[in-house]
Design a protein around this motif. Sequence first.
Motif, PDB file in Angstrom:
ATOM      1  N   GLU A   5       1.014  -1.274  -0.008  1.00 45.75           N
ATOM      2  CA  GLU A   5       0.126  -0.003   0.055  1.00 45.75           C
ATOM      3  C   GLU A   5       0.852   1.282  -0.001  1.00 45.75           C
ATOM      4  O   GLU A   5       0.533   2.396  -0.741  1.00 45.75           O
ATOM      5  CB  GLU A   5      -0.891  -0.089   1.319  1.00 45.75           C
ATOM      6  CG  GLU A   5      -1.969  -0.962   1.170  1.00 45.75           C
ATOM      7  CD  GLU A   5      -3.194  -0.746  -0.079  1.00 45.75           C
ATOM      8  OE1 GLU A   5      -3.162   0.464  -0.378  1.00 45.75           O
ATOM      9  OE2 GLU A   5      -3.835  -1.692  -0.051  1.00 45.75           O
ATOM     10  N   LYS A   6       1.783   1.218   0.671  1.00 45.58           N
ATOM     11  CA  LYS A   6       2.845   2.519   0.767  1.00 45.58           C
ATOM     12  C   LYS A   6       3.755   2.631  -0.484  1.00 45.58           C
ATOM     13  O   LYS A   6       3.804   3.810  -0.879  1.00 45.58           O
ATOM     14  CB  LYS A   6       4.098   2.196   2.156  1.00 45.58           C
ATOM     15  CG  LYS A   6       3.142   2.302   3.416  1.00 45.58           C
ATOM     16  CD  LYS A   6       2.545   3.720   3.693  1.00 45.58           C
ATOM     17  CE  LYS A   6       3.659   4.550   4.180  1.00 45.58           C
ATOM     18  NZ  LYS A   6       3.046   5.698   4.696  1.00 45.58           N
ATOM     19  N   LEU A   7       4.019   1.413  -1.203  1.00 44.75           N
ATOM     20  CA  LEU A   7       4.641   1.677  -2.460  1.00 44.75           C
ATOM     21  C   LEU A   7       3.687   2.151  -3.258  1.00 44.75           C
ATOM     22  O   LEU A   7       3.893   2.854  -4.245  1.00 44.75           O
ATOM     23  CB  LEU A   7       5.178   0.244  -3.078  1.00 44.75           C
ATOM     24  CG  LEU A   7       6.439  -0.324  -2.048  1.00 44.75           C
ATOM     25  CD1 LEU A   7       6.787  -1.578  -2.454  1.00 44.75           C
ATOM     26  CD2 LEU A   7       7.641   0.505  -2.501  1.00 44.75           C
ATOM     27  N   PHE A  11       3.996   5.475  -5.678  1.00 42.63           N
ATOM     28  CA  PHE A  11       3.989   5.545  -6.870  1.00 42.63           C
ATOM     29  C   PHE A  11       3.035   6.578  -7.552  1.00 42.63           C
ATOM     30  O   PHE A  11       3.093   7.346  -8.361  1.00 42.63           O
ATOM     31  CB  PHE A  11       3.515   4.247  -7.580  1.00 42.63           C
ATOM     32  CG  PHE A  11       3.288   4.245  -8.994  1.00 42.63           C
ATOM     33  CD1 PHE A  11       4.316   4.090  -9.923  1.00 42.63           C
ATOM     34  CD2 PHE A  11       1.929   4.105  -9.359  1.00 42.63           C
ATOM     35  CE1 PHE A  11       3.867   4.033 -11.350  1.00 42.63           C
ATOM     36  CE2 PHE A  11       1.759   4.133 -10.842  1.00 42.63           C
ATOM     37  CZ  PHE A  11       2.671   3.967 -11.655  1.00 42.63           C
ATOM     38  N   LEU A  12       1.804   6.382  -6.658  1.00 45.22           N
ATOM     39  CA  LEU A  12       0.901   7.663  -7.317  1.00 45.22           C
ATOM     40  C   LEU A  12       1.267   9.027  -7.017  1.00 45.22           C
ATOM     41  O   LEU A  12       1.031   9.881  -7.880  1.00 45.22           O
ATOM     42  CB  LEU A  12      -0.606   7.559  -6.525  1.00 45.22           C
ATOM     43  CG  LEU A  12      -1.217   6.084  -6.565  1.00 45.22           C
ATOM     44  CD1 LEU A  12      -2.615   5.885  -5.647  1.00 45.22           C
ATOM     45  CD2 LEU A  12      -1.811   6.057  -8.012  1.00 45.22           C
ATOM     46  N   LYS A  13       1.985   9.058  -5.751  1.00 42.77           N
ATOM     47  CA  LYS A  13       2.562  10.577  -5.657  1.00 42.77           C
ATOM     48  C   LYS A  13       3.553  10.970  -6.581  1.00 42.77           C
ATOM     49  O   LYS A  13       3.574  12.116  -7.064  1.00 42.77           O
ATOM     50  CB  LYS A  13       2.998  10.630  -4.359  1.00 42.77           C
ATOM     51  CG  LYS A  13       2.411  11.233  -3.048  1.00 42.77           C
ATOM     52  CD  LYS A  13       3.365  11.339  -1.847  1.00 42.77           C
ATOM     53  CE  LYS A  13       2.255  11.589  -0.747  1.00 42.77           C
ATOM     54  NZ  LYS A  13       2.737  11.648   0.563  1.00 42.77           N
ATOM     55  N   CYS A  41      -6.704   3.395   2.970  1.00 43.85           N
ATOM     56  CA  CYS A  41      -6.655   2.085   3.267  1.00 43.85           C
ATOM     57  C   CYS A  41      -5.253   2.482   4.186  1.00 43.85           C
ATOM     58  O   CYS A  41      -5.345   1.627   5.339  1.00 43.85           O
ATOM     59  CB  CYS A  41      -6.143   1.346   2.146  1.00 43.85           C
ATOM     60  SG  CYS A  41      -5.654  -0.375   2.651  1.00 43.85           S
ATOM     61  N   ILE A  42      -4.537   3.025   3.862  1.00 47.14           N
ATOM     62  CA  ILE A  42      -3.348   3.537   4.663  1.00 47.14           C
ATOM     63  C   ILE A  42      -3.551   3.963   6.246  1.00 47.14           C
ATOM     64  O   ILE A  42      -3.154   3.690   7.178  1.00 47.14           O
ATOM     65  CB  ILE A  42      -2.251   4.394   3.843  1.00 47.14           C
ATOM     66  CG1 ILE A  42      -1.807   3.648   2.833  1.00 47.14           C
ATOM     67  CG2 ILE A  42      -0.989   4.819   4.855  1.00 47.14           C
ATOM     68  CD1 ILE A  42      -0.917   4.008   1.915  1.00 47.14           C
ATOM     69  N   PHE A 106      -5.528  -2.240  -2.142  1.00 48.58           N
ATOM     70  CA  PHE A 106      -5.654  -1.662  -3.521  1.00 48.58           C
ATOM     71  C   PHE A 106      -5.646  -2.540  -4.226  1.00 48.58           C
ATOM     72  O   PHE A 106      -6.356  -2.795  -5.404  1.00 48.58           O
ATOM     73  CB  PHE A 106      -4.372  -0.842  -3.860  1.00 48.58           C
ATOM     74  CG  PHE A 106      -4.090  -0.511  -5.226  1.00 48.58           C
ATOM     75  CD1 PHE A 106      -4.753   0.500  -5.575  1.00 48.58           C
ATOM     76  CD2 PHE A 106      -3.528  -1.113  -6.079  1.00 48.58           C
ATOM     77  CE1 PHE A 106      -4.624   0.856  -7.155  1.00 48.58           C
ATOM     78  CE2 PHE A 106      -3.129  -0.691  -7.497  1.00 48.58           C
ATOM     79  CZ  PHE A 106      -3.938   0.352  -7.780  1.00 48.58           C
ATOM     80  N   ALA A 107      -4.799  -3.720  -4.098  1.00 48.30           N
ATOM     81  CA  ALA A 107      -4.752  -5.144  -4.934  1.00 48.30           C
ATOM     82  C   ALA A 107      -5.916  -6.260  -4.795  1.00 48.30           C
ATOM     83  O   ALA A 107      -6.140  -6.853  -5.417  1.00 48.30           O
ATOM     84  CB  ALA A 107      -3.447  -5.790  -4.636  1.00 48.30           C
TER      85      ALA A 107
END
Length: 129
Positions: A5-7, A11-13, A41-42, A106-107
């Motif tokens: 989730e953090k990765l 990526f989104l940022k 989610c985070i 997310f997944a």
Amino acid sequence: NFANEKLQQFFLKVVFKAEETLYADEHVPWTRIEYADNQGCIDLIEKTPTGVMRLLDEACKKPNASDAAFCDSVFATHARNDYYLEPRHAGQRALRSSDGFVIRHFAGDVCYFGAGCIDKNNDTLHSDL
């Protein structure tokens, strides 16, 4: 799952949010791209003081802490959160909310079983480390 989730957020940022800001700052015409932001989610997992990790830490500090009490606190705190599901609503018909919980990552949806959470979180490091 939390690391993923953090990765995904990183990526989104980097790819979307930073580019949008750059385009706006440089007055470059662009078409907004729709993407799913996973910040909710985070927050469900790590936000102070109500994130699942924080609730686990708090549960471990209580005398007579139990896995069921931890799962119940997650349910009581996040029952209305879009990223939380009771196990029975996610196809785990045999599980109650005191047995575990589902986080909508997310997944995909992941069921976390409460059994052993308190013991695992209380594990201490060996003195020779």
